[in-house]
Enzyme design. Structure first.
Site, PDB file in Angstrom:
ATOM      1  N   LYS A   1       3.588   8.094   5.213  1.00  0.00           N
ATOM      2  CA  LYS A   1       3.691   6.925   4.321  1.00  0.00           C
ATOM      3  C   LYS A   1       4.623   7.194   3.146  1.00  0.00           C
ATOM      4  O   LYS A   1       5.493   6.385   2.811  1.00  0.00           O
ATOM      5  CB  LYS A   1       2.291   6.538   3.791  1.00  0.00           C
ATOM      6  CG  LYS A   1       1.298   6.182   4.865  1.00  0.00           C
ATOM      7  CD  LYS A   1      -0.045   5.813   4.290  1.00  0.00           C
ATOM      8  CE  LYS A   1      -0.726   6.988   3.602  1.00  0.00           C
ATOM      9  NZ  LYS A   1      -1.023   8.118   4.512  1.00  0.00           N
ATOM     10  N   THR A   2       4.439   8.345   2.485  1.00  0.00           N
ATOM     11  CA  THR A   2       5.250   8.653   1.303  1.00  0.00           C
ATOM     12  C   THR A   2       6.726   8.798   1.669  1.00  0.00           C
ATOM     13  O   THR A   2       7.603   8.309   0.954  1.00  0.00           O
ATOM     14  CB  THR A   2       4.741   9.948   0.639  1.00  0.00           C
ATOM     15  OG1 THR A   2       3.362   9.799   0.325  1.00  0.00           O
ATOM     16  CG2 THR A   2       5.523  10.235  -0.628  1.00  0.00           C
TER      17      THR A   2
ATOM     18  N   ASP B   1       2.448   6.576  -5.490  1.00  0.00           N
ATOM     19  CA  ASP B   1       2.053   7.379  -4.335  1.00  0.00           C
ATOM     20  C   ASP B   1       0.585   7.813  -4.424  1.00  0.00           C
ATOM     21  O   ASP B   1       0.089   8.138  -5.511  1.00  0.00           O
ATOM     22  CB  ASP B   1       2.960   8.612  -4.264  1.00  0.00           C
ATOM     23  CG  ASP B   1       2.762   9.400  -2.987  1.00  0.00           C
ATOM     24  OD1 ASP B   1       2.494   8.765  -1.955  1.00  0.00           O
ATOM     25  OD2 ASP B   1       2.873  10.634  -3.029  1.00  0.00           O
ATOM     26  N   ASP B   2      -0.065   7.812  -3.258  1.00  0.00           N
ATOM     27  CA  ASP B   2      -1.415   8.372  -3.134  1.00  0.00           C
ATOM     28  C   ASP B   2      -2.347   7.805  -4.215  1.00  0.00           C
ATOM     29  O   ASP B   2      -2.890   8.525  -5.061  1.00  0.00           O
ATOM     30  CB  ASP B   2      -1.339   9.901  -3.249  1.00  0.00           C
ATOM     31  CG  ASP B   2      -2.364  10.579  -2.362  1.00  0.00           C
ATOM     32  OD1 ASP B   2      -3.189   9.866  -1.780  1.00  0.00           O
ATOM     33  OD2 ASP B   2      -2.334  11.813  -2.272  1.00  0.00           O
TER      34      ASP B   2
ATOM     35  N   LYS C   1       0.050  -6.286 -11.518  1.00  0.00           N
ATOM     36  CA  LYS C   1       0.149  -7.758 -11.535  1.00  0.00           C
ATOM     37  C   LYS C   1       1.047  -8.279 -12.653  1.00  0.00           C
ATOM     38  O   LYS C   1       1.329  -9.472 -12.707  1.00  0.00           O
ATOM     39  CB  LYS C   1      -1.247  -8.364 -11.690  1.00  0.00           C
ATOM     40  CG  LYS C   1      -2.137  -8.167 -10.475  1.00  0.00           C
ATOM     41  CD  LYS C   1      -3.399  -8.995 -10.537  1.00  0.00           C
ATOM     42  CE  LYS C   1      -4.392  -8.470 -11.546  1.00  0.00           C
ATOM     43  NZ  LYS C   1      -5.682  -9.168 -11.513  1.00  0.00           N
TER      44      LYS C   1
ATOM     45  N   LYS D   1       3.419  14.336  10.008  1.00  0.00           N
ATOM     46  CA  LYS D   1       3.481  15.465   9.070  1.00  0.00           C
ATOM     47  C   LYS D   1       2.819  16.707   9.685  1.00  0.00           C
ATOM     48  O   LYS D   1       3.381  17.811   9.664  1.00  0.00           O
ATOM     49  CB  LYS D   1       2.767  15.066   7.766  1.00  0.00           C
ATOM     50  CG  LYS D   1       3.099  15.906   6.569  1.00  0.00           C
ATOM     51  CD  LYS D   1       2.487  15.251   5.338  1.00  0.00           C
ATOM     52  CE  LYS D   1       2.764  16.050   4.091  1.00  0.00           C
ATOM     53  NZ  LYS D   1       2.133  15.439   2.901  1.00  0.00           N
TER      54      LYS D   1
END
Length: 747
Positions: A554-555, A608-609, A636, A713
């Protein structure tokens, strides 16, 4: 009085009134508050305009004139004259520049003492700030207790009203015979023929290079300002337009002068440079430049006294000259150091509060000054006391942001012009290309880049042997080339608000392996989101949540999207950078990343994370509510007008974020999958070239019919372990590792 009346000429009642160069009348005859100027006709073909003063010693029906006035208008005592009110046309009769011939009034009492024409011009504007002048008129001028001077009006140029209102000049300044001076009229002094007067300064003769506030040809490049044309024009319109008109005109429309400007924005964008330039541009006193911390003093009451000293000269001059007082500019650098929110400081002295109170009293108190302009500069407007930011105080608040591409071209032209003029800049250096490459560079960083490129070029000429020597012959032919700028960009100068390339390269050092349709789908959806952010006028904030199992890449995918967006500002908000931070420190760090992003036209933040940012642990379901609330607000928050922001979040625990009501704050969601079948695995093996063709065939047969589930990974780590194994054992070793790590169902 609305019509012509016959009056008689008499002497000026006092020497002091002679120095006003006005016609003096009896208060009963004329109301000088309503009638400020009169047209005096001595015969049908001769008429003269005078400004009026009143004095009780003048008899009714008489007008007092000084000796120079009587000489100029050829008047004799008791002569009958026709006197009528005179009104100036504001469109054609305001004076932009007046040229005066200077000589000693009494030729016998000459001196070689120098007369500073710049100080004379300021004094002249104070004494005669809204007075009638005619070409050929003779005047008496008293300057700094020196010998009296005789002046003759030689030339008058009209002010272009279009320029005064912020428009463009219609052409060359018009010459006029009669006009009304303004507080900012430019005064030029010329020595009369055969005169012994010793004139010095920039306002002397035709050599006057001082720019007037109403000069439409003001050159930003000569000032060293680039990319701030619009901001400068807006400041002029808001803060100075009212000051170039005569006070009586300003009174008629009920306008009030702006007394304060606040310039705020990132460091290095030109706030201090612009403030200094405003001081130079205006026909005003030399600006007082004060660093905020210099005001503070350890002794009680001294800090407030320092504030009062700054305003002392302006107070004295306003009492002495009234509306004709010159403009006093006070520039506060780092104004947030002394103007913090009252009540926010914990020290027992409360010195910051009293300094703010003193400043408020001077700017907009009971005895408010009308001849001051405060220019404050800060990187932290949020720290300022709100009372200072309301109308009547620092009411013009201008953000000096990062320059756009056109602005960067202007800044580069300023800093390379000297090299180019002296033949030290290679013809191959393309300023437009450099401006394209320096997205999100501030003006100071562009200056640093040019300096670094110059040092690269000079370094080539230094011979490093037992002693340092310079090749002077080569120095004559040295030129700063494109390669010098490229090296400086690569090694030396990085923008504070740019792309953190090193951070992103760490996440995608193995590249993105396209192992199948799931990866292609993620990249295609990411490209659409980037396009939406760049092109949509209706949605300035776009947020994307990438969720999937740990190790699914994902990263790396988020970093790839962010880098390929080519947005000027790209930053990653990672828990790696916040190890050991307290909750408050973590909130501040996250908030700073978002605030920096708002300073760029197009920005991308990778959060991230997220569950690690929130300090989430499954035991007891513990997390940081403070950080959660901060993230919910920032995710937001719509960026400022004209700015666009893309937020890409990554998480391995969508279920946790769902419970925290965070998933709904993202506009779009993308699932990032693990490798789930043999085809996916074979695609990775072929890309990384880990096995021979025969080994891949054997693996394919072994995997047939078995369930596969492993993140890219983890797979790369296993493959690197297998590389170290003897060739004959690679396939069984790989299968065994896959089963141990749970990526392969042994059944």
């Amino acid at each position: 009085m609305s019509h012509t009346r016959i009056m008689r000429v008499t002497h000026c009642p006092t020497d002091a009134l002679s120095l006003t160069n006005c016609a003096i009348v009896c208060p009963v005859d004329l109301d000088v508050n309503k009638i400020k100027h009169v047209l005096v006709k001595t015969n049908p073909s001769a008429s003269f305009v005078f400004s009026l003063r009143a004095h009780k010693d003048v008899k009714q029906g008489h007008v007092g004139f000084s000796l120079p006035q009587r000489k100029w208008a050829i008047l004799s005592i008791n002569q009958e004259i026709d006197v009528a009110p005179y009104r100036f046309d504001p469109n054609t009769q305001y004076i932009a520049r007046i040229t005066l011939e200077v000589d000693f009034l009494q030729k016998k009492s000459t001196t070689t003492e120098p007369y500073d024409t710049d100080k004379m011009a300021l004094e002249f504007n104070q004494q005669y700030g809204q007075q009638a002048f005619t070409v050929g008129q003779q005047l008496v001028f008293s300057f700094a207790s020196k010998k009296l001077l005789g002046l003759v009006v030689k030339d008058i140029e009209a002010a272009d009203v279009a320029v005064l209102k912020g428009g463009k000049a219609k052409g060359k300044p018009a010459k006029i015979n009669i006009g009304l001076s303004m507080p900012n009229t430019e005064i030029i002094f010329e020595k009369a023929e055969s005169s012994a007067v010793n004139l010095t300064g920039k306002s002397k003769g035709q050599s006057g290079v001082r720019q007037s506030i109403i000069n439409p040809d003001w050159d930003f490049k000569k000032m060293g300002i680039g990319g701030l044309d619009k901001e400068f024009s807006d400041i002029f319109r808001r803060a100075f337009a009212s000051r170039v008109f005569p006070p009586e005109f300003v009174e008629q429309i009920g306008a009030k002068h702006v007394k304060g400007i606040l310039l705020f924005g990132p460091p290095g964008t030109g706030k201090t440079l612009m403030a200094r330039t405003i001081g130079k541009m205006l026909n005003a006193r030399e600006p007082q430049i004060v660093n905020g911390p210099e005001i503070l003093n350890k002794y009680v009451g001294e800090s407030e006294a320092n504030i009062r000293k700054l305003f002392a000269a302006a107070e004295e001059e306003q009492k002495r000259c009234g509306m004709n007082s010159g403009l006093h500019i006070i520039i506060f650098d780092e104004i947030d150091a002394i103007c913090k929110q009252r009540g926010s400081m914990t020290s027992g002295t409360g010195v910051h509060d009293t300094v703010v109170n003193q400043l408020l009293a001077k700017i907009d108190g009971v005895e408010q000054l009308n001849n001051i302009l405060i220019i404050g500069m800060t990187n932290r407007r949020d720290l300022m006391d709100e009372a200072l930011l309301r109308p009547g105080r620092l009411e013009v608040q201008m953000e000096i942001g990062l320059p756009n591409e056109h602005g960067r071209i202007q800044i580069f032209e300023i800093y390379v012009s000297k090299m180019r003029n002296n033949g030290k800049l290679s013809k191959g250096v393309d300023v437009n290309e450099l401006a394209t490459q320096t997205k999100n560079f501030s003006g100071a960083e562009i200056e640093g880049l040019v300096r670094a490129a110059t040092s690269m070029a000079m370094n080539r000429l230094i011979k490093a042997s037992s002693k340092v020597e310079v090749d002077y012959e080569a120095a004559e032919a040295m030129q700063v080339g494109t390669e010098d700028f490229e090296l400086a960009l690569e090694n030396d100068i990085k923008p504070a608000f740019g792309i953190s390339s090193e951070s992103f390269e760490r996440y995608i050092m193995n590249g993105i392996i396209d192992w199948g349709e799931p990866v292609q789908r993620v990249l295609e959806d990411g490209e659409l989101v980037v396009k939406q952010t760049r092109q949509s006028d209706r949605v300035p904030l776009v947020s994307l949540l990438m969720e999937g199992p740990p190790g699914s890449g994902k990263t790396a995918l988020a970093a790839r999207m962010a880098m390929e967006s080519e947005f000027p500002f790209v930053k990653i908000c990672s828990p790696e950078d916040m190890v050991g931070f307290s909750e408050f420190a973590k909130c501040q760090a996250i908030k700073k990343i978002f605030e920096d992003a708002y300073k760029s036209q197009l920005s991308c933040i990778v959060v991230d994370d997220i569950e690690r940012l929130l300090d989430y642990v499954q035991m007891g379901n513990r997390f940081s509510n403070l950080v959660l609330q901060a993230l919910l607000v920032l995710l937001k928050k719509t960026p400022p007008k004209g700015r666009r922001l893309l937020i890409i979040g990554t998480t391995s625990r969508r279920d946790v974020l769902q419970e925290m009501e965070m998933v709904s704050t993202f506009n779009t969601h993308i699932h990032v999958s693990n490798l789930s079948n043999g085809e996916h695995l074979m695609s990775v093996l072929q890309t990384l070239d880990c096995f021979t063709q025969d080994e891949r065939v054997r693996l394919a047969s072994k995997l047939e019919g078995k369930r596969l589930w492993i993140g890219i990974k983890k797979l790369i780590v296993l493959l690197e372990m297998v590389r170290q194994t003897d060739p004959g054992y690679r396939v069984p070793k790989f299968l065994s590792l896959m089963e141990e790590e749970g990526g392969l169902d042994p059944s």
